[in-house]
Design a protein around this motif. Structure first.
Motif, PDB file in Angstrom:
ATOM      1  N   ASP A  50       0.821  -1.211   0.000  1.00 41.84           N
ATOM      2  CA  ASP A  50       0.000   0.000   0.000  1.00 41.84           C
ATOM      3  C   ASP A  50       0.855   1.262   0.000  1.00 41.84           C
ATOM      4  N   LEU A  54       0.793   4.106  -2.941  1.00 42.96           N
ATOM      5  CA  LEU A  54       0.541   5.513  -2.632  1.00 42.96           C
ATOM      6  C   LEU A  54       1.689   6.390  -3.135  1.00 42.96           C
ATOM      7  N   ASN A  58       1.509   9.283  -6.047  1.00 41.45           N
ATOM      8  CA  ASN A  58       1.912  10.650  -5.711  1.00 41.45           C
ATOM      9  C   ASN A  58       3.076  11.141  -6.567  1.00 41.45           C
ATOM     10  N   LEU A 128      -5.122  12.646  -4.591  1.00 35.78           N
ATOM     11  CA  LEU A 128      -4.567  12.413  -3.255  1.00 35.78           C
ATOM     12  C   LEU A 128      -4.485  13.705  -2.453  1.00 35.78           C
ATOM     13  N   TYR A 132      -7.012  13.179   0.418  1.00 41.55           N
ATOM     14  CA  TYR A 132      -6.284  12.652   1.572  1.00 41.55           C
ATOM     15  C   TYR A 132      -5.657  13.781   2.390  1.00 41.55           C
ATOM     16  N   LEU A 166      -9.326   6.315  -0.228  1.00 38.86           N
ATOM     17  CA  LEU A 166      -8.004   5.694  -0.220  1.00 38.86           C
ATOM     18  C   LEU A 166      -8.002   4.289  -0.824  1.00 38.86           C
ATOM     19  N   PHE A 169      -5.945   3.373  -3.868  1.00 32.47           N
ATOM     20  CA  PHE A 169      -4.502   3.532  -3.671  1.00 32.47           C
ATOM     21  C   PHE A 169      -3.952   2.535  -2.647  1.00 32.47           C
ATOM     22  N   THR A 170      -4.700   2.322  -1.578  1.00 34.10           N
ATOM     23  CA  THR A 170      -4.233   1.452  -0.487  1.00 34.10           C
ATOM     24  C   THR A 170      -5.315   0.418  -0.174  1.00 34.10           C
TER      25      THR A 170
END
Length: 355
Positions: A50, A54, A58, A128, A132, A166, A169-170
């Motif tokens: 994860d 991420l 990014n 993100l 996030y 999320l 991504f994770t």
């Protein structure tokens, strides 16, 4: 793409594709000759999957070469671990609602809008940032304003939205949180968050933004002057400046903000000709400020009763600053103003006195 079009019906055709040039590692072009190739199988020995996902998301969007930042990976691992602990533990909450709850729900929904748009455009770094980092920052401020007791429904929705955002991504971490919180099925199969437009409240966001910027201004004053404050006062703009600002905003919304038209309309307001020189000076200042303002931002100025907002939050400011904070209207003849700071107050920027 040829295979998709040949085999699948049109609704399953790709809606876009991404192409990257060189991949950079810590700002340097990644290549075998440089000996700085970052193999996923080796990265997995150092970080969970994860964290790597991420970090890659990014790395960058658009036409810029993506940059894999290993420092980001190290920080991301700790932040994701903190998020799992936060999302799965019990919290002290309240059931009654406060004004700050409306602000948070507004920001939450606006963030969902921005994140969804970025995801649909395949701008994952932007997604993100909104979904996030910005959302986590908003939650931190909300908890601070709620004196560490968030409203129970705000907490539930924050955890649900953050987990769903999320998940692409994770996914491993998101599924763990989803399962432990009693979510139905798999989070990756759950509907992506939709914004509740009716909960977006520009007035609440404008008021909170003004409170945040004023607190930041006060802290900067204390930092620069080195004063240990004994008492503090805020002065909100006098009614005549508010009137001039309203006229200027109305003209700016309609198009070009001409100084002669602004003066004509401002002086037509009751009592303005008695202070024509002050009106002229302030009108020029306002015209310069609003000349490049975006139209959608102009309406936010007239949505906040600044005096009422600061009076309501004087206790919060006092707690943050460790000193009593009084709030006055700049044109209140009974105000406490030993240094005549009130004259500097304008809409959107109260005057500040520190004793």
């Amino acid at each position: 793409m040829f295979n998709h079009i040949a085999i699948f019906p049109k609704e399953h055709w790709p809606r876009g594709y991404g192409v990257n040039g060189y991949v950079r590692l810590a700002g340097r072009k990644m290549s075998k000759s440089r000996g700085n190739v970052w193999y996923i199988r080796e990265a997995l020995r150092e970080w969970p999957a994860d964290v790597i996902r991420l970090t890659v998301a990014n790395a960058g969007d658009g036409l810029d070469d993506p940059n894999v930042d290993l420092d980001f990976a190290a920080v991301a691992e700790a932040r994701l671990q903190d998020w799992v602990r936060f999302a799965t533990k019990k919290h002290s909450t309240r059931r009654n609602t406060h004004g700050i709850d409306g602000w948070f729900l507004s920001v939450l929904n606006r963030t969902v809008q921005a994140t969804r748009n970025a995801m649909e455009d395949m701008n994952y770094k932007i997604a993100l940032r909104h979904g996030y980092f910005d959302l986590q920052s908003a939650w931190s401020w909300y908890v601070r304003r709620s004196e560490n007791r968030p409203q129970v429904e705000c907490l539930r929705r924050f955890i649900e939205v953050q987990t769903k955002v999320l998940a692409p991504f994770t996914p491993h971490m998101a599924e763990e949180i989803w399962h432990r919180n009693g979510g139905a099925g798999f989070v990756v199969a759950a509907a992506y968050p939709d914004a509740k437009v009716e909960e977006i409240n520009p007035r609440a966001e404008a008021a909170e933004g003004l409170l945040q910027s004023t607190l930041a201004d006060i802290r900067e004053i204390l930092k620069v002057t080195g004063i240990a404050p004994k008492r503090m006062a805020l002065y909100t703009a006098p009614s005549w400046k508010v009137s001039v600002h309203e006229v200027a905003r109305a003209l700016a919304t309609q198009g070009a903000l001409a100084m002669n038209v602004l003066m004509e309309k401002a002086l037509a307001q009751p009592g303005m000709r008695d202070r024509a020189k002050e009106v002229a000076a302030y009108a020029k200042q306002v015209a310069d400020e609003l000349k490049h303002a975006r139209v959608e931002h102009l309406d936010r100025f007239d949505s906040v009763d600044e005096f009422a907002m600061f009076r309501e939050n004087a206790h919060f400011l006092a707690k943050e600053l460790g000193v009593k904070v009084d709030v006055f209207r700049a044109d209140d003849p009974r105000r406490w103003d030993p240094s005549t700071k009130a004259d500097r107050a304008v809409p959107g920027r109260p005057a500040i006195y520190v004793e």
